[in-house]
Design a protein around this motif. Structure first.
Motif, PDB file in Angstrom:
ATOM      1  N   SER A 227       0.824  -1.206   0.000  1.00 48.98           N
ATOM      2  CA  SER A 227       0.000   0.000   0.000  1.00 48.98           C
ATOM      3  C   SER A 227       0.854   1.250   0.000  1.00 48.98           C
ATOM      4  CB  SER A 227      -0.930  -0.011   1.217  1.00 48.98           C
ATOM      5  OG  SER A 227      -1.663   1.201   1.311  1.00 48.98           O
ATOM      6  N   HIS A 228       1.900   1.219   0.849  1.00 48.42           N
ATOM      7  CA  HIS A 228       2.768   2.395   0.929  1.00 48.42           C
ATOM      8  C   HIS A 228       3.579   2.575  -0.360  1.00 48.42           C
ATOM      9  CE1 HIS A 228       4.958   5.524   3.071  1.00 48.42           C
ATOM     10  NE2 HIS A 228       6.055   5.049   2.488  1.00 48.42           N
ATOM     11  N   LYS A 232       1.785   6.807  -4.943  1.00 55.70           N
ATOM     12  CA  LYS A 232       2.681   7.614  -5.779  1.00 55.70           C
ATOM     13  C   LYS A 232       2.409   9.107  -5.628  1.00 55.70           C
ATOM     14  CE  LYS A 232       2.983   3.902  -9.184  1.00 55.70           C
ATOM     15  NZ  LYS A 232       2.809   3.507 -10.615  1.00 55.70           N
ATOM     16  N   THR A 233       1.705   9.495  -4.568  1.00 55.02           N
ATOM     17  CA  THR A 233       1.341  10.905  -4.395  1.00 55.02           C
ATOM     18  C   THR A 233       2.262  11.630  -3.434  1.00 55.02           C
ATOM     19  OG1 THR A 233      -0.198  10.344  -2.615  1.00 55.02           O
ATOM     20  CG2 THR A 233      -1.085  10.366  -4.865  1.00 55.02           C
ATOM     21  N   HIS A 236       4.012  12.177   2.250  1.00 58.26           N
ATOM     22  CA  HIS A 236       4.664  13.033   3.247  1.00 58.26           C
ATOM     23  C   HIS A 236       5.077  14.380   2.673  1.00 58.26           C
ATOM     24  CE1 HIS A 236       4.660   9.546   5.766  1.00 58.26           C
ATOM     25  NE2 HIS A 236       5.408   8.853   4.905  1.00 58.26           N
ATOM     26  N   ALA A 237       4.847  14.582   1.367  1.00 54.51           N
ATOM     27  CA  ALA A 237       5.171  15.853   0.697  1.00 54.51           C
ATOM     28  C   ALA A 237       6.618  16.258   0.919  1.00 54.51           C
ATOM     29  CB  ALA A 237       4.219  16.958   1.173  1.00 54.51           C
ATOM     30  N   VAL A 238       7.520  15.260   0.872  1.00 48.24           N
ATOM     31  CA  VAL A 238       8.943  15.549   1.068  1.00 48.24           C
ATOM     32  C   VAL A 238       9.525  16.112  -0.223  1.00 48.24           C
ATOM     33  CG1 VAL A 238      11.174  14.576   1.627  1.00 48.24           C
ATOM     34  CG2 VAL A 238       9.134  13.729   2.779  1.00 48.24           C
ATOM     35  N   THR A 239      10.300  17.205  -0.102  1.00 46.67           N
ATOM     36  CA  THR A 239      10.954  17.802  -1.263  1.00 46.67           C
ATOM     37  C   THR A 239      12.425  17.427  -1.292  1.00 46.67           C
ATOM     38  OG1 THR A 239      11.579  19.824  -0.128  1.00 46.67           O
ATOM     39  CG2 THR A 239       9.377  19.763  -1.116  1.00 46.67           C
ATOM     40  N   LYS A 240      13.055  17.572  -2.464  1.00 47.29           N
ATOM     41  CA  LYS A 240      14.483  17.303  -2.590  1.00 47.29           C
ATOM     42  C   LYS A 240      15.293  18.241  -1.695  1.00 47.29           C
ATOM     43  CE  LYS A 240      16.110  16.721  -6.737  1.00 47.29           C
ATOM     44  NZ  LYS A 240      16.368  16.942  -8.171  1.00 47.29           N
ATOM     45  N   ALA A 241      14.850  19.492  -1.582  1.00 52.00           N
ATOM     46  CA  ALA A 241      15.587  20.454  -0.757  1.00 52.00           C
ATOM     47  C   ALA A 241      15.563  20.053   0.707  1.00 52.00           C
ATOM     48  CB  ALA A 241      14.998  21.846  -0.936  1.00 52.00           C
TER      49      ALA A 241
END
Length: 488
Positions: A227-228, A232-233, A236-241
Motif C-alpha cells: 500500500s505504501h 505515488k502521491t 509526506h510531501a517531502v521535497t528534494k531540498a
C-alpha cells in the motif's frame, strides 16, 4: 574430503537441447559424498564464474519433492561449479530430473541444460520412507508453495469426502456423514495446526532459501508495504531540498554490489603513501627510468635541452665546451623558464666548465673551473744542444698549468752562445703564440761583483737561443731561466 564425484560438461548455447541422462548413479548411502560437478563451456572456451555470477540447480525427485539451490564455485577461471547432495536429499531414491541455470547480478539469466540422474535405494534403506521436502528461494515462491500445500490439503479432503460418501452403501447416511464430518474436521484441524506453525518444523535454513545475506530485521506487513509503495502521491510531501538533494540529478544510483566492487578496486584507488609519493615526484622526467643520465643523440644542440642529466661524446654534439674532444662529457642542465635562462655544467674528468644563456637568448660562452687537481703540474727536462749541459742541481725544466701558461726554470752551462745556435727545443703545446724574448741572470765570474745578464729568444717552433751575454770574460759560465709565457 572424499566424494563420489561426477563431472558433466555443458555447452552454453541456443542449440536444441534434449534432456540427457547423465549416466550418474548415487546410492542412498552416499551421505555427504554425492557430488555433482559441472564444467560450463561457451564458444569453445570455459565460461568464467565471477562474484556477479550464481549457478542455480533445480531438482525434482521421484517422490515429487523439489529443490532450487545455489551451487558452489570450484574453479572460477575454468567455469567449474558443483553441488553436494544433503543427507536428506540422498534418501529420495529414484530418477531425479534436474536443470542447471546461471544467474547474473545485472538481471540476466541462462538456462544451461536439462539432465537426469539416478539415486539407487541401498539394501539397508529398504524400510525408509522418504519425506517430501521443499526448498524455497524467495518470499513469492514461499507464498506459492503454501498455496500449493493448501490446494493439496483440499484435494485430500475431497478424496476423503468421496471415500466416506461410499459408506452410504454399507451403513446409514447419518452414520457415514458423521464419520465423514469427523474425518474432515480432523484433517482440517491437522492442516490448520501445521499451517499455523511458525517454528520452522522442516528446519529450513536461510542458506537453503537463498537468504544467507539478509539481516534478521522486522519487516513491514506485505499489505502495508504494498500500500505504501503503491502510493505515488508523495504522502509526506517531502521535497528534494528538505532532504539536502536540491542539487542532485534524478539519475540511477549504484547498487550495493556495484559500490562494493568499486570500493575494493585497488587499481583505481591509491593509498596515502602512493599519493604522498606522487605529490613529491618530478613534474617531468629529469633522468632515465633507472635514475641514470640520458644519452644525447648525435647532432643535438646542448643549449636546447630541458633541465636534466645527460652525457655524450663532446665532438658529436653542438655547443659542447670542448668541441674537439673525443671523450665522454657529462652535462647538468638547469632551466629557469620564468627568467628564460639556462645554466649548464659540463664535466670531463678532471675538467669542468660552466656556461649560461642570458635572458636575451645570447650564449655567454664557456668558463673553465680551476680545481686543486689543475694546480698540480708535470715538470719536464729538454734535450740540451750545442755543448750546453745542466748546471749542478738547478736543472732546466718546463711545465704548463691549467691556464695554458708555460713556465721555464733552472740553469745551463758550457754551451755555444749565438743568434742561430739553439740551446734546446720546446715540444708542441709548450710553444709561444709569437716569437718572445727574455732577459735572465748570467754568471758574473771574472767581472767582480757586477751583476750580469743574458738575452734569450724563444721562437714559435719552440727553439730556444741564448743570443748574447753581458759577461764577456766567462759568458757561458751559467745561464739561468725563470719566466712564463702563454702557450699557443
Amino acid at each position: 574430503m572424499i566424494y563420489k564425484n561426477s563431472t558433466v560438461q555443458f555447452d552454453v548455447n541456443s542449440e536444441i537441447k534434449r534432456s540427457i541422462s547423465a549416466r550418474i548413479q548415487f546410492s542412498t548411502q552416499d551421505i555427504g559424498t554425492a557430488k555433482l560437478t559441472f564444467k560450463l563451456i561457451k564458444d569453445d572456451i570455459p565460461l568464467p564464474i565471477s562474484r556477479a555470477t550464481h549457478g542455480k540447480l533445480f531438482m525434482r525427485f521421484a517422490d515429487g519433492s523439489q529443490i532450487y539451490v545455489n551451487t558452489e564455485i570450484e574453479d572460477a577461471l575454468e567455469g567449474v561449479i558443483f553441488y553436494v547432495l544433503t543427507s536428506e536429499q540422498i534418501k529420495r531414491y529414484g530418477i531425479v530430473e534436474a536443470e542447471l541455470y546461471v544467474n547474473y547480478d545485472n538481471g540476466q539469466k541462462l538456462s544451461v541444460h536439462k539432465f537426469s540422474f539416478e539415486i539407487d535405494r541401498a539394501l539397508v534403506d529398504q524400510d525408509i520412507v522418504p519425506v517430501a521436502e521443499y526448498y524455497i528461494e524467495d518470499f513469492e515462491t514461499l507464498k506459492a508453495a503454501i498455496k500449493d500445500m493448501a490446494a493439496d490439503a483440499e484435494t485430500i479432503l475431497a478424496e476423503l469426502q468421496e471415500k466416506f460418501e461410499d459408506l452410504d452403501n454399507i451403513e446409514t447416511k447419518t452414520g457415514a456423514q458423521e464419520k465423514a464430518d469427523a474425518a474432515e474436521a480432523g484433517a482440517k484441524a491437522y492442516t490448520d495446526e501445521h499451517a499455523a506453525k511458525i517454528d520452522n518444523p522442516h528446519k529450513v535454513t536461510k542458506a537453503q532459501v537463498g537468504l544467507s545475506d539478509v539481516d534478521n530485521v522486522k519487516q513491514a506487513a506485505k499489505a502495508d508495504f504494498d500500500s505504501h509503495v503503491g502510493n505515488k502521491t508523495n504522502p509526506h510531501a517531502v521535497t528534494k531540498a528538505q532532504v539536502g538533494l536540491s542539487n542532485v540529478e534524478n539519475v540511477r544510483q549504484a547498487s550495493k554490489t556495484e559500490f562494493d566492487t568499486h570500493n575494493s578496486d585497488t587499481t583505481r584507488h591509491i593509498t596515502a603513501d602512493e599519493r604522498t609519493k606522487w605529490n613529491a615526484g618530478q613534474l617531468y622526467k629529469l633522468t632515465d627510468d633507472n635514475g641514470g643520465r640520458t644519452q644525447i643523440p648525435d647532432g643535438t644542440d646542448l643549449l636546447t635541452l630541458p633541465s636534466g642529466l645527460y652525457y655524450a661524446v663532446s665532438n658529436k654534439i653542438i655547443n659542447s665546451p670542448d668541441p674537439n674532444a673525443v671523450e665522454w662529457f657529462h652535462y647538468d642542465v638547469s632551466t629557469n623558464n620564468t627568467r628564460k635562462t639556462i645554466i649548464v655544467t659540463a664535466t670531463a674528468n678532471p675538467k669542468r666548465w660552466f656556461g649560461t644563456i642570458h635572458t636575451d637568448g645570447s650564449f655567454k660562452g664557456w668558463q673553465r673551473f680551476i680545481t686543486d687537481a689543475d694546480a698540480v703540474v708535470t715538470w719536464q727536462s729538454p734535450t740540451l744542444l750545442n755543448g750546453w749541459k745542466q748546471y749542478g742541481t738547478q736543472k732546466v725544466q718546463f711545465s704548463k698549468n691549467a691556464l695554458g701558461e708555460v713556465e721555464l726554470i733552472g740553469s745551463i752551462t758550457g754551451g755555444t752562445i749565438g743568434f742561430d745556435v739553439p740551446a734546446f727545443t720546446l715540444p708542441v703545446g709548450y710553444r709561444p703564440l709569437q716569437m718572445t724574448h727574455f732577459i735572465g741572470v748570467a754568471s758574473s765570474l771574472g767581472t767582480g761583483s757586477t751583476p750580469q745578464y743574458h738575452r734569450t729568444q724563444i721562437a714559435t717552433d719552440g727553439t730556444v737561443y741564448i743570443q748574447s751575454c753581458s759577461n764577456t770574460v766567462n759568458p757561458n759560465e751559467f745561464i739561468t731561466f725563470g719566466f712564463k709565457f702563454k702557450a699557443a
